[in-house]
Design a protein around this motif. Structure first.
Motif, PDB file in Angstrom:
ATOM      1  N   PRO A 153       0.825  -1.209   0.000  1.00  0.00           N
ATOM      2  CA  PRO A 153       0.000   0.000   0.000  1.00  0.00           C
ATOM      3  C   PRO A 153       0.863   1.265   0.000  1.00  0.00           C
ATOM      4  CG  PRO A 153      -0.073  -1.095   2.142  1.00  0.00           C
ATOM      5  CD  PRO A 153       0.694  -1.990   1.231  1.00  0.00           C
ATOM      6  N   LEU A 154       0.324   2.306  -0.605  1.00  0.00           N
ATOM      7  CA  LEU A 154       1.039   3.586  -0.627  1.00  0.00           C
ATOM      8  C   LEU A 154       1.180   4.118   0.797  1.00  0.00           C
ATOM      9  CD1 LEU A 154       2.156   6.108  -2.087  1.00  0.00           C
ATOM     10  CD2 LEU A 154      -0.203   6.870  -2.382  1.00  0.00           C
ATOM     11  N   ILE A 155       0.091   4.017   1.551  1.00  0.00           N
ATOM     12  CA  ILE A 155       0.120   4.460   2.945  1.00  0.00           C
ATOM     13  C   ILE A 155       0.034   3.221   3.823  1.00  0.00           C
ATOM     14  CG2 ILE A 155      -1.097   5.798   4.738  1.00  0.00           C
ATOM     15  CD1 ILE A 155       0.071   7.561   2.585  1.00  0.00           C
ATOM     16  N   ASN A 156       1.060   3.026   4.611  1.00  0.00           N
ATOM     17  CA  ASN A 156       1.126   1.810   5.410  1.00  0.00           C
ATOM     18  C   ASN A 156       0.567   2.033   6.813  1.00  0.00           C
ATOM     19  OD1 ASN A 156       1.696  -0.874   5.447  1.00  0.00           O
ATOM     20  ND2 ASN A 156       3.831  -0.591   4.800  1.00  0.00           N
ATOM     21  N   CYS A 157      -0.731   2.352   6.877  1.00  0.00           N
ATOM     22  CA  CYS A 157      -1.359   2.610   8.183  1.00  0.00           C
ATOM     23  C   CYS A 157      -2.682   1.853   8.257  1.00  0.00           C
ATOM     24  CB  CYS A 157      -1.679   4.100   8.345  1.00  0.00           C
ATOM     25  SG  CYS A 157      -0.256   5.171   8.237  1.00  0.00           S
ATOM     26  N   THR A 158      -3.109   1.562   9.483  1.00  0.00           N
ATOM     27  CA  THR A 158      -4.413   0.899   9.655  1.00  0.00           C
ATOM     28  C   THR A 158      -5.278   1.702  10.615  1.00  0.00           C
ATOM     29  OG1 THR A 158      -3.606  -0.364  11.529  1.00  0.00           O
ATOM     30  CG2 THR A 158      -3.375  -1.394   9.375  1.00  0.00           C
ATOM     31  N   ASN A 159      -6.577   1.455  10.552  1.00  0.00           N
ATOM     32  CA  ASN A 159      -7.501   2.043  11.526  1.00  0.00           C
ATOM     33  C   ASN A 159      -7.516   3.557  11.556  1.00  0.00           C
ATOM     34  OD1 ASN A 159      -8.942  -0.064  12.636  1.00  0.00           O
ATOM     35  ND2 ASN A 159      -7.292  -0.602  14.054  1.00  0.00           N
ATOM     36  N   GLY A 213       5.066   5.475  12.887  1.00  0.00           N
ATOM     37  CA  GLY A 213       5.706   5.850  14.152  1.00  0.00           C
ATOM     38  C   GLY A 213       5.383   4.912  15.309  1.00  0.00           C
ATOM     39  N   GLY A 214       4.456   3.971  15.114  1.00  0.00           N
ATOM     40  CA  GLY A 214       4.129   3.042  16.186  1.00  0.00           C
ATOM     41  C   GLY A 214       2.626   2.826  16.288  1.00  0.00           C
ATOM     42  N   GLU A 215       2.226   2.087  17.338  1.00  0.00           N
ATOM     43  CA  GLU A 215       0.806   1.757  17.480  1.00  0.00           C
ATOM     44  C   GLU A 215       0.130   2.741  18.433  1.00  0.00           C
ATOM     45  OE1 GLU A 215       0.117  -2.454  18.195  1.00  0.00           O
ATOM     46  OE2 GLU A 215      -1.846  -1.969  19.035  1.00  0.00           O
ATOM     47  N   ILE A 216      -1.100   3.088  18.118  1.00  0.00           N
ATOM     48  CA  ILE A 216      -1.860   4.028  18.960  1.00  0.00           C
ATOM     49  C   ILE A 216      -2.617   3.240  20.030  1.00  0.00           C
ATOM     50  CG2 ILE A 216      -3.673   5.794  18.987  1.00  0.00           C
ATOM     51  CD1 ILE A 216      -1.074   6.549  17.442  1.00  0.00           C
ATOM     52  N   LYS A 222      -0.354  14.956   8.180  1.00  0.00           N
ATOM     53  CA  LYS A 222      -0.041  14.176   6.987  1.00  0.00           C
ATOM     54  C   LYS A 222       1.316  13.487   7.154  1.00  0.00           C
ATOM     55  CE  LYS A 222      -1.716  15.005   2.310  1.00  0.00           C
ATOM     56  NZ  LYS A 222      -1.810  15.971   1.198  1.00  0.00           N
ATOM     57  N   ALA A 223       2.206  14.184   7.859  1.00  0.00           N
ATOM     58  CA  ALA A 223       3.562  13.639   8.034  1.00  0.00           C
ATOM     59  C   ALA A 223       3.525  12.313   8.780  1.00  0.00           C
ATOM     60  CB  ALA A 223       4.444  14.634   8.785  1.00  0.00           C
ATOM     61  N   GLU A 224       2.535  12.183   9.687  1.00  0.00           N
ATOM     62  CA  GLU A 224       2.469  10.964  10.495  1.00  0.00           C
ATOM     63  C   GLU A 224       2.034   9.735   9.700  1.00  0.00           C
ATOM     64  OE1 GLU A 224       1.776  12.843  14.935  1.00  0.00           O
ATOM     65  OE2 GLU A 224       0.210  13.021  13.425  1.00  0.00           O
ATOM     66  N   LEU A 225       1.588   9.956   8.458  1.00  0.00           N
ATOM     67  CA  LEU A 225       1.146   8.830   7.640  1.00  0.00           C
ATOM     68  C   LEU A 225       2.315   8.137   6.924  1.00  0.00           C
ATOM     69  CD1 LEU A 225      -2.072  10.389   6.043  1.00  0.00           C
ATOM     70  CD2 LEU A 225      -1.800   9.190   8.221  1.00  0.00           C
TER      71      LEU A 225
END
Lengths: 790, 350
Positions: free
Chosen positions: A39-45, A101-104, A121-124
């Motif tokens: 994925p372009l953005i490697n984030c979930t939830n 940056g880690g898990e929330i 946006k930077a956090e993505l």
């Protein structure tokens, strides 16, 4: 080449369920290797939320406590961003969300419950080049009409997947979305969709107001069109996001469209501010030392090898590499000249190697499809009209010397099967070729294949065989062993045996570098030769091809000594290089270096001259050279060797090497070395091994010992005995050498063991003693020797 | 009368032999009884007093006595000798746990070992080892391999041109160049089967690249050679060198001197294809480049590409050495630390 799934989906239908990693693996199987896929953005939830309440944190001067509606619930979230306020639509990372940056996690922030995080946006995890200051300093503000509760990545339009390909240099056509679409189409049996080139043109004619002069043979195709009254603004989200997914930074709609079209078609374009450019554009070779300030603000000094785009006054762009600063499209640009051209790929490659590698130069270097040159300029007009409110001026300036004709290749199915070693049916061959965009006509005994113009890499039958093979699956070929005439394999046994022999002697083999410092190349030899330097060395200590291997072995000795390893007995077999009569020569050499203890028994023995001489003798005797070589002091001892403990190695009257102690100026320790020219040594053949009758009659053995002055050479006495011992003498060897008490300081004692033998009878004491006594008498007088007590 | 005497000696002897303690005493006893004036010898003097008809019996009895003595003597002697030998052997006992005397053993560099292993496999299949020079012309190193000047694929090989010889002479950047020489030298322009191991040079240096390294190139030219032959050959080779469990995978690729071209992957020998850090979780490791010799390459060296085909393959041998011995950094291979070199001093597992 970064391939955006969304982007390529404009031209090919990919199943929604098709995993991106599967696509990447399938592409690899047809020859398109990739570096990464995902994925372009490697984030979930991440979801869209609305800030309902925002009050200052009771215990902080910058934190806010917010109530955020995320659709199915309202979360209490503490936020530190300065721009957080009621009414904002924001990206909410729910508890459990994974960010780069880690898990929330749920938690207390200075005593206040916080059930998530509002994101910038930077956090993505977007690359820095895509971020502006506001993307780092505060949380991202989504459009106010964004629906609450939906996937935030989707709301951002960044719900894309990317495969980063590492393409082979022949497939310039794959540096385009369209090219990729054909590859995917061939894999998944899907048709590539047409590209929309439609646009309106006004009734003016560019040819009346603008002209192009091509003054170089390095530009066979040049097209120009004009658009007027563009409105420079931000690009629509989808253009920006696709550029981001492709690794290109969005700038404004006009610049973005030029990049967008380049990505789609593979044809780099350049847009000039028409006002700054004037009414004439010239393509010519640059002048030597001509200067040009490129878009990045750097002043470049050019040469006649470079191609420039120029106004009548001055260069305005470095063709194929980068535009010039003076004609850049800026905020207030109204009218634009679009350039779509092909330049000599070898020249572009040279220039870009010198100046810089750009997305454009990368494509020019690999060669372009002239049909795409036309396509890209039309596509530009389509998009500029649609997204920059441009009016397209009628007509096009066309300079086309290419006169490209369709490539047609005739091939048979048999040929394909013969080369690949498979059995594929003709109908399958046709289907594979057609899926890749080839046109196939069935003739009586062959297939007439027309190559699509984008495939400039294809010109012969074998190229088509590869196309069929890669879609058929190279790995589906069943391996078999070739049926060949039985022949004996061969290799150079002697070279291998020498290596093994040296290891048997207790030496450790080294592999060192051919390149050494220039100052060292003439050392360890007295030979006169021209040394060879490399043009562009990686460092000054590796700028010259070595002639002798001994510099390298000495360096290895010092390296190990610095690591407290002082028992070093090493050898290397490698080439030495030199230039003679304008020809490059290489000689195979064998070098040995020994220092410290050699026999690592409880009785340690320090290496001395005779240790290394023993190695030489053992090797030469093994090679069958016994009696054909000697070591001797002459004028050929290099100054890096100890003058009193070194010698030349002479084999059949030819100088083949040097042996001895290294000079204390070179290494302070007792280090011994030898180097021989193996090419010379290997040109001399071993003696044939043949049986001699074992004596049936007993031989007779006699010893003699002399005291002589120290400077008398033992070798001379042995040679003398051998020469004068008559036919009864079969062997002589030194069995003792003594210096010390009972022998004067300037004298030494040498003891020899002589063997007498006659094949067909027993010897008498008298006849042996006669020879023996004569030898003693003559040695005494010739060498000023005194016979010791028997 | 004489019977009593003989019986007496017999009894006496039994006692005497019981009390002997060493070889010396035994010899004294021998003299005492069997010597010239020994007790048994002296019995003979009685013969004159013995009646004729008994002389024969007397003789028999005396001989029996002599035999008895000899038997006892021999047994005793053997015993004492054995005892003595055992004592001597016991006194010679050594500490067999002391180390044996060292015979200095040298070592062959891992690159020599790998080269020989490669050579042996191919030589056994009828290939000849062909070594070309390390300084090559641009023509042999590139042009005759279908890489004309300005070809983009040249970028992959940042070469060391010699001073003043840009695009003219260089330290060879690939052993494929030896292919060209072998084809040119083959006057018959007929079948060829060679492997070319050797040093090559590129402007590159890090943990997995050295500016000097070693490649091996293989070339087979004949009529009726196919990709299937190439695959079979490489399968055999990879199994030999990396283990029988090794699988081989062909992936299409591009080299200017072969068409079609493939990259050859082997199943990861560390994880057997399950996925690990060595194979970057893919289960495969790229080890060779190969393909069918490009017709241009054949023609440029004088071969009739209509009649002959060939396959060629090439690989970096340093990588194999790194895999085989688990050497993590290529610079170790050329570092020549004696503690590294000495590790390669024995026969490897078969």
């Amino acid at each position: 080449m970064k391939l955006s799934r969304k982007f390529v989906s404009d031209y090919i239908d990919l199943d929604k369920d098709l995993d991106i990693n599967k696509i990447a693996a399938d592409m690899t199987n047809i020859g398109n290797e990739y570096e990464s896929a995902g994925p372009l953005i490697n984030c979930t939830n991440l979801v869209v939320g609305e800030v309902l309440e925002c009050v200052m944190h009771p215990d902080s001067d910058h934190l806010h406590v917010c109530k955020v509606n995320v659709g199915n619930e309202v979360l209490n979230i503490v936020c530190g961003a300065p721009n957080v306020r009621v009414g904002l639509k924001v990206i909410v990372a729910l508890p459990g969300a994974k960010l780069p940056g880690g898990e929330i996690k749920k938690g207390l922030i200075r005593g206040v419950e916080s059930n998530g995080m509002l994101c910038s946006k930077a956090e993505l995890g977007l690359d820095n080049k895509f971020l502006e200051d506001k993307d780092r300093d505060g949380i991202h503000e989504l459009p106010l009409d964004t629906e609450v509760g939906i996937d935030a990545i989707k709301a951002l339009g960044l719900d894309d997947e990317v495969i980063d390909f590492e393409l082979t240099s022949n497939r310039g056509d794959l540096l385009s979305i369209l090219g990729m679409a054909y590859e995917l189409g061939a894999i998944y049996k899907k048709k590539v969709k047409d590209i929309d080139l439609s646009h309106q043109e006004n009734n003016e004619d560019i040819n009346k107001e603008f002209k192009v002069e091509i003054q170089t043979s390095s530009c066979p195709l040049f097209l120009a069109k004009k658009v007027k009254n563009v409105v420079i603004k931000e690009s629509p989200e989808f253009i920006k996001n696709r550029l981001i997914a492709s690794g290109i930074r969005p700038i404004n709609n006009v610049v973005d469209i030029s990049n967008y079209v380049m990505l789609e078609t593979g044809q780099p374009l350049h847009y000039y501010d028409a006002k700054s450019l004037g009414d004439t554009l010239i393509v010519r070779n640059a002048l030597d030392n001509e200067e040009l300030t490129t878009l990045d603000g750097i002043k470049r000094c050019l040469s006649s090898e470079d191609i420039v785009i120029s106004s009548p006054k001055e260069a305005v762009g470095l063709a194929g590499v980068m535009g010039g600063l003076s004609t850049e499209v800026e905020e207030d640009t109204k009218d634009i000249i679009i350039e779509s051209a092909i330049f000599d790929n070898v020249k572009i490659r040279k220039t870009s190697k010198k100046v810089l590698r750009s997305e454009a130069s990368n494509r020019f270097e690999k060669g372009l499809d002239p049909k795409r040159t036309y396509m890209a300029i039309e596509r530009s007009c389509h998009l500029l009209e649609k997204y920059a409110d441009a009016t397209v001026v009628g007509g096009m300036v066309t300079y086309d010397k290419l006169n490209v004709q369709d490539k047609v290749i005739n091939i048979t199915c048999d040929k394909i099967n013969k080369i690949l070693g498979i059995t594929i049916l003709e109908k399958d061959v046709i289907s594979i070729l057609e899926s890749l965009g080839f046109t196939v006509k069935k003739n009586k005994d062959s297939l007439e294949v027309t190559v699509p113009s984008r495939r400039i890499d294809i010109s012969i039958e074998e190229d088509l065989v590869e196309e069929v093979g890669r879609i058929y699956g190279m790995d589906n070929i069943k391996g078999k062993l070739p049926i060949l005439e039985v022949v004996l394999g061969k290799y150079n046994h002697t070279k291998r045996e020498i290596r093994h022999k040296m290891a048997e002697f207790g030496l450790n083999e080294t592999y060192s570098y051919t390149l050494i410092p220039k100052e060292e190349v003439h050392k360890f030899t007295t030979d006169n030769f021209e040394s060879i330097l490399v043009a562009d060395p990686m460092s000054e200590d590796r700028n010259t091809l070595r002639y002798s291997l001994l510099y390298s072995l000495k360096e290895i000795y010092l390296y190990n000594k610095a690591r407290n390893q002082s028992d070093i007995s090493i050898f290397e077999m490698a080439k030495g290089f030199y230039k003679e009569d304008n020809e490059y020569k290489e000689t195979l050499k064998l070098a040995v270096l020994m220092s410290g203890n050699y026999y690592l028994d409880i009785h340690k023995k320090k290496v001395d001259f005779y240790t290394i001489k023993g190695i030489l003798e053992e090797l030469f005797n093994y090679l069958g050279f016994e009696g054909r070589y000697e070591v001797k002091v002459d004028n050929n001892i290099p100054k890096e060797f100890h003058p009193g403990q070194s010698a030349s190695i002479i084999l059949q009257n030819e100088l083949v090497g040097v042996i001895g102690k290294l000079h204390p100026n070179v290494v302070k320790d007792d280090v011994y070395a030898l180097e021989i020219n193996l090419d010379k040594v290997l040109s001399i053949h071993s003696k044939k091994m043949s049986y001699k009758d074992i004596p049936k009659f007993p031989g007779m053995e006699k010893d003699m010992a002399f005291v002589v002055k120290k400077d008398v050479s033992c070798g001379d006495i042995i040679t003398y005995i051998k020469k004068n011992g008559g036919k009864l003498l079969t062997d002589v060897e030194l069995f003792d050498i003594y210096e010390g008490p009972n022998v004067k300081d300037d004298e030494k004692s040498l003891a020899f063991h002589l063997t007498f033998q006659e094949q067909n009878r027993t010897l008498t004491e008298e006849e042996v003693m006669e020879v023996f006594n004569n030898l003693i008498k003559n040695i005494e007088s010739k060498f000023n020797a005194i016979l010791r007590d028997k | 009368m004489y019977k009593d005497k003989i019986e007496e000696i017999k009894k006496e002897l039994q006692e005497v032999f019981k009390n002997i303690n060493n070889l010396n005493e035994l010899e004294n006893i021998k003299v005492e009884y069997m010597g010239k004036n020994g007790k048994i010898s002296l019995l003979n003097q009685m013969i004159k007093d013995i009646p004729n008809e008994e002389k024969r019996e007397f003789g028999i009895l005396v001989n029996e006595l002599r035999s008895l003595f000899s038997e006892e003597y021999d047994t005793a002697k053997n015993n004492f000798e054995e005892q003595e030998l055992n004592q001597k052997l016991a006194s010679e006992k050594i500490d067999i746990t002391l180390p044996g005397r060292k015979i200095k053993r040298g070592s062959l560099h891992p690159m020599t070992r790998i080269t020989e292993e490669f050579e042996d496999i191919f030589v056994s299949m009828g290939y000849t080892v062909y070594e070309g020079p390390e300084i090559e012309s641009d023509e042999n190193c590139f042009q005759k391999l279908n890489l004309p000047k300005g070809h983009p694929a040249r970028d992959a090989q940042d070469s060391f041109y010699l001073d003043g010889e840009y695009e003219n002479y260089l330290l060879r950047s690939q052993t494929s160049t030896a292919q060209v020489r072998a084809m040119e030298e083959c006057t018959a322009k007929g079948p060829l089967r060679i492997v070319c191991p050797g040093k090559v040079y590129r402007r590159d240096e890090d943990a997995t690249h050295s500016h000097q390294f070693m490649q091996i190139e293989g070339l087979v030219i004949d009529e009726n050679i196919s990709m299937a032959d190439l695959k079979g050959t490489l399968e055999l080779f990879c199994k030999k060198i990396l283990g029988e469990k090794t699988n081989v995978r062909f992936r299409p690729s591009y080299f200017p001197f072969t068409e079609p071209s493939v990259e050859v992957d082997v199943s990861c020998f560390k994880c057997n294809g399950k996925g690990c850090s060595l194979c970057k979780q893919t289960g495969w490791i790229e080890v060779l480049g190969a393909g069918m010799v490009h017709p241009n390459v054949l023609e440029m060296s004088g071969y009739d590409s209509k009649k002959y085909q060939g396959f060629a393959f090439g690989t970096g041998m340093d990588r194999f050495a790194m895999f085989k011995y688990g050497i993590p950094d290529i610079r170790t291979i050329y570092g020549n630390d004696i503690r590294f070199l000495k590790q390669f001093d024995r026969k490897d597992e078969e």
